[in-house]
Design a protein around this motif. Structure first.
Motif, short mmCIF file in Angstrom:
data_model
loop_
_atom_site.label_atom_id
_atom_site.label_comp_id
_atom_site.label_asym_id
_atom_site.label_seq_id
_atom_site.Cartn_x
_atom_site.Cartn_y
_atom_site.Cartn_z
N TYR A 171 0.85 -1.19 0.00
CA TYR A 171 0.00 0.00 0.00
C TYR A 171 0.89 1.24 0.00
O TYR A 171 1.80 1.36 0.82
CB TYR A 171 -0.91 0.02 1.24
CG TYR A 171 -1.91 1.15 1.20
CD1 TYR A 171 -3.19 0.94 0.70
CD2 TYR A 171 -1.57 2.44 1.61
CE1 TYR A 171 -4.10 1.97 0.61
CE2 TYR A 171 -2.48 3.49 1.52
CZ TYR A 171 -3.74 3.25 1.04
OH TYR A 171 -4.65 4.28 0.94
N CYS B 128 0.72 5.50 0.00
CA CYS B 128 -0.15 6.67 0.12
C CYS B 128 -0.01 7.52 -1.14
O CYS B 128 1.09 7.91 -1.52
CB CYS B 128 0.23 7.52 1.33
SG CYS B 128 -0.03 6.64 2.87
N GLU C 294 -2.74 5.97 11.03
CA GLU C 294 -3.25 4.81 10.27
C GLU C 294 -3.11 3.54 11.11
O GLU C 294 -4.03 2.72 11.17
CB GLU C 294 -2.45 4.62 8.97
CG GLU C 294 -2.85 5.53 7.84
CD GLU C 294 -2.16 5.15 6.53
OE1 GLU C 294 -1.99 3.94 6.28
OE2 GLU C 294 -1.77 6.06 5.78
N HIS D 9 0.98 8.17 9.24
CA HIS D 9 1.12 6.71 9.36
C HIS D 9 0.89 6.22 10.80
O HIS D 9 0.38 5.13 11.02
CB HIS D 9 2.49 6.26 8.82
CG HIS D 9 2.56 6.38 7.33
ND1 HIS D 9 3.74 6.33 6.63
CD2 HIS D 9 1.58 6.54 6.39
CE1 HIS D 9 3.49 6.46 5.34
NE2 HIS D 9 2.19 6.60 5.17
N CYS E 151 -6.83 5.71 4.25
CA CYS E 151 -5.79 4.70 3.98
C CYS E 151 -6.06 3.41 4.77
O CYS E 151 -5.87 2.31 4.25
CB CYS E 151 -4.41 5.25 4.29
SG CYS E 151 -3.93 6.56 3.14
N HIS F 84 3.86 -1.18 3.77
CA HIS F 84 3.20 0.11 3.65
C HIS F 84 4.30 1.13 3.34
O HIS F 84 5.32 1.17 4.02
CB HIS F 84 2.49 0.46 4.96
CG HIS F 84 1.50 1.57 4.81
ND1 HIS F 84 1.82 2.77 4.23
CD2 HIS F 84 0.18 1.66 5.13
CE1 HIS F 84 0.76 3.55 4.22
NE2 HIS F 84 -0.26 2.90 4.76
ZN LIG Z 1 -1.90 7.07 3.82
#
Ligand SMILES: [Zn+2]
Length: 465
Positions: free
Chosen positions: A25, A27, A236, A233, A207, A222
């Motif tokens: 993933y 961003c 997240e 983060h 996210c 990530h």
């Molecule tokens: Zn993000």
């Protein structure tokens, strides 16, 4: 294969959550403007990380979001007299144009925040039910104090954070470190229905929701810029782990900053360049190659001199590749010779060196040096008397490594044999008419493209260098 994990501040051996698969993933951008070179770096470096996993045989699922609802987009819409949807749509297309130019492989999924709002509402509800969130007058906050591991990625201590923060900016918050999950609607702004009234989600939430939706509760990697470690983060992690009750990401990769002429890039210093502006002077492929000339975690200095150096280096690789094509076409020998068989071992050593560099936390700088060694080897060991089989092996090895870095070996300026023949014909006519200025110009122009014209007894011949 080792990668540096920001979560542990250590290089760790990569072990996927599911064997043979990598769930990544990254961003993505907030779409209200053209991407600048700072945004381009994560696009490029994490594209190479993905390509390398694929080269190693992993099945990669790559998710990159578009933040298409945000104050910056709303402000831009007001400035331009457009709706925020129109602004977001316009800049998603602009970003995709640049990404394509930079040779970024399309992500497996590119979710947009505005299309995921109901799922965000669901996650907020879970957080409220589990007492990791609270609502005050239509605003929902994440209760950082209730998530015991808050600060584990950024290595910040919540007590220090609270002491350092100004006295309650937002009176409604229980704790100054708490952050917004849902904010109430403001007049003239996009909004969605929710159990807490019409409004829109806080930025960090998208996210967590998209990673869960497209990759599952625990993802492998990530990625993002170093500037996102805190608070984005960190938040997240808090949202995902509190809601799902499972670790969020095994490995956290962060790319370093970009300086321009050794100064921090900022609008006030006037050294803030969009990718589009740079393409007026340097093609996309040079920007990409430049970004990979340094390790992704190191800061990189952007300057005209370094871009010119990157352009020259890239050309050396592309010229080397063209030579191989030319020699392959003109080789008279099919099968490999004894010496060539021995030389194959050397060829293997460049591949090993490349993989060793990439296995060590994606060291593209050293990986590119291995490509240069291969080019030097090709320039000295592949000649007109080499066999087709050997030349093909060298070409294939070069292609495989260049594919990981994303170096396009087929440049647009490629000049076809038929075009060269036509120019040679034109030059012959010019000479017949004693127009030596024109005949010399044709010869020089071809030379600049790496084509050498030779007058031989059998007539005019050409070769590529
Ligand atoms: Zn993000």
């Amino acid at each position: 294969m080792k990668l540096y994990n920001t979560l542990t501040r250590k290089k760790e051996t990569f072990v996927p959550v599911e064997p043979g698969k990598v769930k990544m993933y990254v961003c993505g951008p907030t779409v209200y403007n053209h991407i600048h070179i700072g945004n381009a770096r994560p696009f490029i470096v994490f594209d190479v990380v993905r390509r390398y996993f694929e080269y190693k045989g992993f099945d990669v699922t790559y998710v990159q979001n578009y933040t298409d609802v945000d104050d910056k987009i709303i402000n831009k819409a007001k400035e331009e007299g457009l709706t925020s949807e129109a602004v977001a749509e316009k800049y998603i297309q602009e970003v995709e144009h640049d990404a394509k130019g930079l040779g970024i492989h399309k992500a497996t999924h590119t979710p947009k925040a505005t299309e995921e709002v109901p799922h965000m509402v669901d996650m907020i509800q879970v957080l409220l039910d589990k007492k990791f969130a609270y609502e005050v007058g239509g605003t929902v906050f994440f209760a950082t104090r209730n998530f015991k591991e808050y600060g584990k990625l950024s290595k910040k201590n919540p007590d220090d954070l609270e002491a350092g923060s100004r006295v309650a900016v937002d009176e409604a918050k229980i704790n100054p470190m708490d952050f917004v999950l849902w904010k109430p609607k403001k007049e003239g702004e996009p909004s969605w229905p929710s159990p807490w009234g019409d409004g829109r989600p806080g930025w960090h939430l998208e996210c967590s929701v998209m990673a869960k939706r497209y990759l599952g509760d625990t993802i492998d990697i990530h990625c993002g810029g170093t500037d996102l470690i805190f608070p984005h983060h960190e938040n997240e992690i808090a949202q995902s782990e509190a809601a799902n009750g499972k670790p969020f990401a095994k490995y956290w990769l962060h790319n370093g900053f970009i300086n321009v002429d050794n100064k921090k890039m900022s609008k006030s210093l006037g050294n803030f360049f969009t990718v589009r502006e740079i393409t007026e002077e340097f093609p996309y492929e040079v920007i990409r190659f430049f970004m990979l000339s340094a390790h992704y975690r190191s800061p990189i200095n952007f300057s005209r001199e370094l871009m010119e150096a990157a352009s020259n280096s890239l050309q050396r690789i592309q010229t080397g590749a063209k030579n191989l094509i030319y020699l392959h076409e003109h080789s008279a020998l099919e099968s490999m010779t004894e010496t060539e068989n021995t030389d194959l071992k050397r060829l293997e050593s460049f591949k090993d060196k490349f993989e060793k560099a990439m296995d060590d936390d994606f060291n593209t700088a050293d990986a590119v040096s291995a490509i240069f060694e291969l080019i030097r080897f090709a320039n000295t060991h592949v000649t007109v008397s080499s066999s087709k089989a050997f030349i093909q092996k060298v070409s294939d090895a070069l292609q495989a490594l260049c594919d990981v870095i994303g170096i396009d070996l087929e440049t647009e300026e490629d000049i076809l044999d038929s075009d060269i023949e036509a120019l040679i014909q034109k030059r012959q006519e010019a000479r017949k008419n004693k127009d030596f200025a024109l005949s010399d110009k044709i010869r020089d122009d071809l030379m600049k493209k790496g084509i050498i014209i030779e007058d031989t007894r059998e007539g005019v011949k050409f070769r590529r260098v």
